[in-house]
Design an enzyme around this catalytic site. Structure first.
Site, PDB file in Angstrom:
ATOM      1  N   HIS A 234      32.849  17.465  37.546  1.00 50.73           N
ATOM      2  CA  HIS A 234      32.921  16.476  36.456  1.00 50.73           C
ATOM      3  C   HIS A 234      32.289  15.171  36.937  1.00 50.73           C
ATOM      4  CE1 HIS A 234      34.504  13.563  33.620  1.00 50.73           C
ATOM      5  NE2 HIS A 234      34.584  14.583  32.776  1.00 50.73           N
TER       6      HIS A 234
ATOM      7  N   GLU B  60      27.397  17.409  30.153  1.00 50.76           N
ATOM      8  CA  GLU B  60      28.017  16.149  29.722  1.00 50.76           C
ATOM      9  C   GLU B  60      27.174  14.974  30.206  1.00 50.76           C
ATOM     10  OE1 GLU B  60      32.537  16.570  29.172  1.00 50.76           O
ATOM     11  OE2 GLU B  60      32.209  16.412  31.312  1.00 50.76           O
TER      12      GLU B  60
ATOM     13  N   SER C 129      32.082  12.210  24.238  1.00 54.51           N
ATOM     14  CA  SER C 129      32.412  11.594  22.944  1.00 54.51           C
ATOM     15  C   SER C 129      32.449  12.587  21.781  1.00 54.51           C
ATOM     16  CB  SER C 129      31.471  10.425  22.650  1.00 54.51           C
ATOM     17  OG  SER C 129      31.675   9.400  23.611  1.00 54.51           O
TER      18      SER C 129
ATOM     19  N   ASN D  66      40.119  17.869  28.477  1.00 51.16           N
ATOM     20  CA  ASN D  66      40.260  17.281  29.803  1.00 51.16           C
ATOM     21  C   ASN D  66      41.157  16.053  29.646  1.00 51.16           C
ATOM     22  OD1 ASN D  66      39.984  16.120  32.288  1.00 51.16           O
ATOM     23  ND2 ASN D  66      37.775  15.748  32.142  1.00 51.16           N
ATOM     24  N   LEU D  67      42.398  16.179  30.102  1.00 52.91           N
ATOM     25  CA  LEU D  67      43.375  15.100  29.878  1.00 52.91           C
ATOM     26  C   LEU D  67      43.252  13.993  30.921  1.00 52.91           C
ATOM     27  CD1 LEU D  67      46.464  17.282  28.828  1.00 52.91           C
ATOM     28  CD2 LEU D  67      44.727  16.238  27.369  1.00 52.91           C
ATOM     29  N   LYS D  68      42.418  14.215  31.939  1.00 46.60           N
ATOM     30  CA  LYS D  68      42.149  13.203  32.983  1.00 46.60           C
ATOM     31  C   LYS D  68      43.454  12.656  33.563  1.00 46.60           C
ATOM     32  CE  LYS D  68      37.702  12.450  30.901  1.00 46.60           C
ATOM     33  NZ  LYS D  68      36.589  11.555  30.618  1.00 46.60           N
TER      34      LYS D  68
ATOM     35  N   GLY E  79      33.290   9.010  27.185  1.00 45.78           N
ATOM     36  CA  GLY E  79      34.240   7.925  26.935  1.00 45.78           C
ATOM     37  C   GLY E  79      33.629   6.679  26.320  1.00 45.78           C
TER      38      GLY E  79
HETATM   39  P1  PGA Z   1      35.129  12.010  26.360  1.00 46.09           P
HETATM   40  O1  PGA Z   1      35.214  12.717  27.797  1.00 46.09           O
HETATM   41  O2  PGA Z   1      35.381  13.051  25.335  1.00 46.09           O
HETATM   42  O3  PGA Z   1      36.202  10.950  26.398  1.00 46.09           O
HETATM   43  O4  PGA Z   1      33.768  11.426  26.249  1.00 46.09           O
HETATM   44  C1  PGA Z   1      34.666  13.986  27.986  1.00 46.09           C
HETATM   45  C2  PGA Z   1      34.820  14.421  29.421  1.00 46.09           C
HETATM   46  O5  PGA Z   1      34.830  13.566  30.314  1.00 46.09           O
HETATM   47  O6  PGA Z   1      34.944  15.622  29.705  1.00 46.09           O
END
Ligand code: PGA
Length: 229
Positions: A88, A157, A193, A6-8, A163
Site C-alpha cells: 500500500h 491506486e 477516492s 481498508n480501515l487503516k 484520501g
Molecule cells: P481512499 O483510500 O479511498 O480514502 O482514497 C484508498 C486506499 O488507501 O486504499
C-alpha cells in the site's frame, strides 16, 4: 467483483467487531455476489466466519521472533487470517518499505498460500512527467513479484488520489487498467477516492475487477451501498 475496505488506523476492536457484523448482515441480505474483504487495524483483527473475509493490512515475513512492533504468521493464524495487503502506498511512502522488503513479504506469504492484495500506483510528479515515465515507475513496483501467483489480486491506486477526493478520469482508469492487465491477468482493483457516488461508474469500466476503498468504507452503511452496486 471484489469489494475491499481498508480501515487503516481507524476503528477500535469493539467498533471493528460491530462493523464486520453489520457488514455481514448487509452482504447476506443484499445477496450480493461480490467478494467482500475488510482490512482492520492490527489490534482489531478478529476471527470471523461468514461471507466477509478479514485480512491484515500488514505483517512481517516471519512466523514469530524478535521484530519489535511487528506481527507474524502466528498472530494471523490465531484468527484464521489468510489474506494480506502488501505494498500500500502508505507503507511504501510513509513507512518507507522498499521494493525488496515487499518482495520478501510477498514471497513469504505466497509460500503459505495467502491471498495477496498487492498495491501499485504513482505519485503526482510521476503522473505529470508523462505516460512513459509513469508506466516505468509502476512497472518497477512489479519487479520481483510473481504476477502469475494464483491467489494474487492487484490494486492500482494512484497515490495522489488516495484520501484526497481526486480521481483520474474514467478514461484514464480504463487505459491504465488495460495496460496493467497486460502485466498480469490477476483481478485488478481500482483504489483512490472511491465513494458511493462514483463506485458504480468505476466498477462498470473494462478491466476493473473491483475497488479498494478507504475513507468511504469507514461508515458501514456507505460501504454496504458500494458493494450493492
Ligand atoms: P481512499 O483510500 O479511498 O480514502 O482514497 C484508498 C486506499 O488507501 O486504499
Amino acid at each position: 467483483m471484489i469489494i475491499a475496505a481498508n480501515l487503516k488506523t481507524n476503528l477500535t476492536r469493539v467498533d471493528t467487531k460491530e462493523y464486520i457484523d453489520n457488514l455481514e448482515k448487509c452482504v447476506q441480505t443484499s445477496q450480493t455476489q461480490n467478494e467482500v474483504l475488510v482490512f482492520p487495524a492490527m489490534s482489531s483483527l478478529l476471527a470471523h466466519e461468514g461471507k466477509v473475509k478479514v485480512g491484515t493490512q500488514n505483517a512481517y515475513a516471519t512466523k514469530n521472533g524478535a521484530f519489535t512492533g511487528e506481527i507474524g504468521l502466528e498472530h494471523l493464524a490465531e484468527f484464521s487470517i489468510k489474506t494480506i495487503l502488501i505494498g500500500h502506498s502508505e507503507r511504501r511512502h510513509i513507512l518507507k518499505e522498499t521494493q525488496a522488503t515487499l518482495v520478501e513479504k510477498f514471497n513469504f506469504y505466497k509460500e503459505l498460500g495467502f491471498t495477496i492484495v498487492y498495491c501499485v500506483g504513482e505519485p503526482l510528479e510521476k503522473r505529470e512527467a508523462g505516460k512513459e515515465e509513469m508506466m516505468a515507475y509502476i512497472s518497477a513496483q512489479y519487479e520481483g513479484i510473481d504476477t502469475a501467483y494464483e491467489n494474487l489480486i492487484i490494486a492500482y491506486e494512484p497515490v495522489w488520489a488516495i484520501g484526497t477526493g481526486l480521481t483520474p478520469t474514467l478514461e484514464d482508469i480504463e487505459a491504465i487498467h488495460t495496460d496493467l492487465k497486460a502485466k498480469s491477468s490477476a483481478p485488478l482493483l481500482y483504489g483512490g477516492s472511491v465513494k458511493v457516488a462514483n463506485a458504480k461508474e468505476v466498477l462498470d469500466l473494462q478491466n476493473v475487477d473491483g475497488v479498494l476503498v478507504g475513507s468511504a468504507a469507514l461508515k458501514v452503511d456507505d460501504f454496504c451501498e458500494i458493494l450493492k452496486n
